[in-house]
Design a protein around this motif. Structure first.
Motif, PDB file in Angstrom:
ATOM      1  N   VAL A 281      -2.320   7.478  -7.113  1.00  0.00           N
ATOM      2  CA  VAL A 281      -0.956   7.959  -6.923  1.00  0.00           C
ATOM      3  C   VAL A 281      -1.011   9.400  -6.429  1.00  0.00           C
ATOM      4  O   VAL A 281      -1.684  10.252  -7.000  1.00  0.00           O
TER       5      VAL A 281
ATOM      6  N   ARG B 259      -2.394  10.349  -3.654  1.00  0.00           N
ATOM      7  CA  ARG B 259      -3.603  10.558  -2.844  1.00  0.00           C
ATOM      8  C   ARG B 259      -3.221  11.005  -1.444  1.00  0.00           C
ATOM      9  O   ARG B 259      -2.368  10.419  -0.798  1.00  0.00           O
ATOM     10  N   GLN B 260      -3.891  12.051  -0.960  1.00  0.00           N
ATOM     11  CA  GLN B 260      -3.560  12.639   0.329  1.00  0.00           C
ATOM     12  C   GLN B 260      -4.251  11.906   1.471  1.00  0.00           C
ATOM     13  O   GLN B 260      -5.015  12.493   2.233  1.00  0.00           O
ATOM     14  N   SER B 261      -4.007  10.638   1.570  1.00  0.00           N
ATOM     15  CA  SER B 261      -4.540   9.839   2.666  1.00  0.00           C
ATOM     16  C   SER B 261      -3.712   8.581   2.793  1.00  0.00           C
ATOM     17  O   SER B 261      -3.347   7.964   1.792  1.00  0.00           O
ATOM     18  N   LEU B 262      -3.428   8.212   4.031  1.00  0.00           N
ATOM     19  CA  LEU B 262      -2.695   6.977   4.288  1.00  0.00           C
ATOM     20  C   LEU B 262      -3.622   5.916   4.871  1.00  0.00           C
ATOM     21  O   LEU B 262      -3.172   4.988   5.534  1.00  0.00           O
TER      22      LEU B 262
ATOM     23  N   ASN C 117      -6.069   2.938  -4.380  1.00  0.00           N
ATOM     24  CA  ASN C 117      -5.252   4.101  -4.049  1.00  0.00           C
ATOM     25  C   ASN C 117      -4.931   4.844  -5.325  1.00  0.00           C
ATOM     26  O   ASN C 117      -4.588   4.235  -6.333  1.00  0.00           O
TER      27      ASN C 117
ATOM     28  N   THR D  89       0.823  -1.216   0.000  1.00  0.00           N
ATOM     29  CA  THR D  89       0.000   0.000   0.000  1.00  0.00           C
ATOM     30  C   THR D  89       0.855   1.262   0.000  1.00  0.00           C
ATOM     31  O   THR D  89       0.507   2.251  -0.646  1.00  0.00           O
TER      32      THR D  89
ATOM     33  N   SER E  61       1.980   1.802  -3.427  1.00  0.00           N
ATOM     34  CA  SER E  61       0.882   2.156  -4.318  1.00  0.00           C
ATOM     35  C   SER E  61       0.579   3.652  -4.320  1.00  0.00           C
ATOM     36  O   SER E  61      -0.096   4.137  -5.225  1.00  0.00           O
ATOM     37  N   TYR E  62       1.061   4.360  -3.305  1.00  0.00           N
ATOM     38  CA  TYR E  62       0.859   5.812  -3.291  1.00  0.00           C
ATOM     39  C   TYR E  62       1.780   6.507  -4.288  1.00  0.00           C
ATOM     40  O   TYR E  62       1.546   7.657  -4.646  1.00  0.00           O
ATOM     41  N   ARG E  63       2.826   5.788  -4.729  1.00  0.00           N
ATOM     42  CA  ARG E  63       3.758   6.363  -5.705  1.00  0.00           C
ATOM     43  C   ARG E  63       3.663   5.697  -7.065  1.00  0.00           C
ATOM     44  O   ARG E  63       3.974   6.313  -8.078  1.00  0.00           O
TER      45      ARG E  63
END
Length: 235
Positions: free
Chosen positions: A97, A99-102, A95, A82, A85-87
């Motif tokens: 890329v 996205r301002q949430s963890l 998610n 995860t 997946s933010y990058r």
């Protein structure tokens, strides 16, 4: 040790547990993929299908008596995936890329923490309560709040709806009651503790930023359930 499940008598029970959980997760991801194909304008539905579907893995882990080491390892792997997946587009539709949430990361971490704590104490029902409150309470609250939430309020800049919060309370109460009822029985403490969990979980969900409620709600719900039951001395 070999399992006696028909058709799997030659498979070690640990491997069968892994197969069952993996099949469940893959099924949820397949359903989410199909929904994403036909509901391209409803990304939140796809996220909540995965949110609710994968959350129920904790029930499988409880029923199958999955070793704590397996649950913790799965949590570490999921947390790493995860974060990546933010990058990178590893989990498209779940998610985004940048996205301002963890939230997804915190959700995976909460699994590992709760399994490590309550499997060690041989009280897995509290880990199940924590995850299931987050799974169904937060999942349904988001869906109901976004679709039917007409009465808004703000907490520390985070906008919520009373309809969503009410859904969170009801769903949290129901799942907590069902789990405690199955373990402790039909006693007054079951209903009182479930109500306390529901109210606290709703408050923690309302006070959220960057998806931190995906950590505070399950941990807070599980810890409260454990503490109250010890205090009331039943079970």
């Amino acid at each position: 040790m070999l399992t006696s499940v028909p058709g799997f008598t030659s498979i070690p029970s640990l491997w069968l547990q892994i197969i069952i959980v993996a099949v469940w997760v893959l099924l949820i991801l397949l359903i989410a993929w199909v929904v994403k194909r036909f509901a391209t304008d409803e990304p939140e539905i796809v996220r909540k299908i995965v949110h609710i579907g994968t959350g129920n893995v904790i029930l499988l882990a409880w029923w199958l008596d999955v070793p704590a080491s397996l649950g913790i390892t799965a949590s570490i792997v999921a947390s790493a995936v995860t974060l990546l997946s933010y990058r990178f587009p590893i989990l498209p539709g779940i998610n985004s890329v940048g996205r301002q949430s963890l939230g997804t990361f915190f959700y995976a971490v909460s699994f590992g923490i709760l399994v490590a704590c309550f499997w060690y104490l041989q009280q897995p029902q509290y880990a199940v309560i924590g995850i299931m409150v987050m799974t169904w309470g937060d999942g349904l609250a988001a869906l109901i709040g976004q679709r039917f939430g007409k009465h808004k309020y703000q907490v520390f800049g985070s906008q919520k709806s009373w309809e969503g919060s009410l859904t969170m309370t009801i769903a949290s109460y129901m799942v907590s009651s069902l789990i405690l009822l199955s373990v402790e029985g039909n006693v007054w403490q079951t209903w009182v503790v479930s109500l306390a969990i529901a109210l606290v979980a709703t408050g923690l969900e309302a006070v959220s930023f960057l998806g931190i409620d995906n950590l505070t709600v399950p941990l807070g719900s599980a810890a409260l359930a454990f503490a109250l039951i010890q205090l009331l001395s039943f079970g």
